[in-house]
Design a protein around this motif. Structure first.
Motif, mmCIF file in Angstrom:
data_model
loop_
_atom_site.group_PDB
_atom_site.id
_atom_site.type_symbol
_atom_site.label_atom_id
_atom_site.label_comp_id
_atom_site.label_asym_id
_atom_site.label_seq_id
_atom_site.Cartn_x
_atom_site.Cartn_y
_atom_site.Cartn_z
ATOM 1 N N VAL A 91 1.107 2.789 9.620
ATOM 2 C CA VAL A 91 1.551 1.179 9.324
ATOM 3 C C VAL A 91 0.352 0.418 8.754
ATOM 4 C CG1 VAL A 91 2.194 -0.817 10.353
ATOM 5 C CG2 VAL A 91 3.536 1.245 10.854
ATOM 6 N N ALA A 92 -0.974 0.555 9.311
ATOM 7 C CA ALA A 92 -1.951 -0.103 8.666
ATOM 8 C C ALA A 92 -2.495 0.297 7.190
ATOM 9 C CB ALA A 92 -3.204 0.041 9.684
ATOM 10 N N LEU A 93 -2.136 1.769 7.223
ATOM 11 C CA LEU A 93 -2.620 2.004 5.807
ATOM 12 C C LEU A 93 -1.470 1.665 4.727
ATOM 13 C CD1 LEU A 93 -3.690 5.806 6.753
ATOM 14 C CD2 LEU A 93 -5.066 4.221 5.550
ATOM 15 N N VAL A 94 -0.200 1.760 5.112
ATOM 16 C CA VAL A 94 0.697 1.283 4.016
ATOM 17 C C VAL A 94 0.505 -0.211 3.957
ATOM 18 C CG1 VAL A 94 3.167 1.226 3.658
ATOM 19 C CG2 VAL A 94 2.196 3.137 4.536
ATOM 20 N N LEU A 115 -7.150 -3.589 6.534
ATOM 21 C CA LEU A 115 -6.212 -2.773 7.234
ATOM 22 C C LEU A 115 -6.161 -1.380 7.003
ATOM 23 C CD1 LEU A 115 -3.304 -5.221 6.785
ATOM 24 C CD2 LEU A 115 -4.052 -4.339 8.847
ATOM 25 N N LEU A 116 -6.652 -1.075 5.769
ATOM 26 C CA LEU A 116 -6.739 0.300 5.110
ATOM 27 C C LEU A 116 -7.805 0.880 6.133
ATOM 28 C CD1 LEU A 116 -6.842 -0.041 1.483
ATOM 29 C CD2 LEU A 116 -5.385 1.362 2.858
ATOM 30 N N LEU A 117 -9.237 0.153 6.396
ATOM 31 C CA LEU A 117 -10.230 0.595 7.229
ATOM 32 C C LEU A 117 -9.611 0.828 8.685
ATOM 33 C CD1 LEU A 117 -13.273 -1.486 5.698
ATOM 34 C CD2 LEU A 117 -12.623 0.850 5.488
ATOM 35 N N ALA A 150 -10.062 4.272 10.537
ATOM 36 C CA ALA A 150 -10.450 4.448 11.603
ATOM 37 C C ALA A 150 -9.487 5.060 12.994
ATOM 38 C CB ALA A 150 -11.105 3.029 12.467
ATOM 39 N N LEU A 151 -8.226 4.514 12.893
ATOM 40 C CA LEU A 151 -7.297 5.233 13.986
ATOM 41 C C LEU A 151 -6.881 6.525 13.480
ATOM 42 C CD1 LEU A 151 -4.829 2.214 14.023
ATOM 43 C CD2 LEU A 151 -6.402 2.809 16.007
#
Length: 149
Positions: A13-16, A52-54, A58-59
């Motif tokens: 979700v963070a990557l998208v 958000l990509l970072l 990281a996750l």
């Protein structure tokens, strides 16, 4: 559902979300009509998108070395994007590419040349930047002669 699966979904979700914000920033830079609008699109959603990509990265990676590098990238992004936006905005203002009627407050108006190219009046307390003293006048900072004197 395990904890690893939930973390992977949060990372996705963070990557998208970060990718969509970065895409929106790129479209804004291409489509907005004014320099200040483009500058806003290049900094606000772009920085949030990169962060958000970072976070997603990281996750997903979860190793100490990767987390340290990701944190450094995030800190440098947060430190350099506002400075770059400030410099772009100031250069656009000085070159006359900003529509001053769109500004609510114009703090630089007293420090800029007039629209006809004339400089604002000076009070005479300091010489203009780059000007040389006339022959025989005292230089600021001592009596050391300059080159050719």
């Amino acid at each position: 559902m395990s904890v690893g699966t939930v973390v992977d979904w949060l990372a996705a979700v963070a990557l998208v979300s970060g990718a969509l914000l970065s895409l929106a920033a790129g479209i804004g830079v291409l489509r907005f009509p004014d320099v200040l609008d483009r500058m806003h699109a290049a900094t606000k959603p772009q920085v949030l998108g990169v962060l958000l990509l970072l976070v997603g990265l990281a996750l997903r990676l979860r190793t100490a070395a990767d987390l340290g590098m990701i944190m450094l990238v995030g800190v440098f992004q947060l430190a350099t994007a506002p400075v770059a936006a400030q410099m772009i905005g100031r250069a656009a203002y000085r070159s006359g590419r900003v529509d001053r009627s769109l500004l609510d407050v114009d703090e630089l108006a007293d420090h800029q040349p007039g629209r006809d190219g004339s400089r604002p009046e000076r009070d005479g307390s300091r010489p203009e930047r780059g000007s040389r003293p006339e022959r025989g006048e005292q230089r600021r900072g001592g009596s050391r002669p300059g080159p050719g004197e």
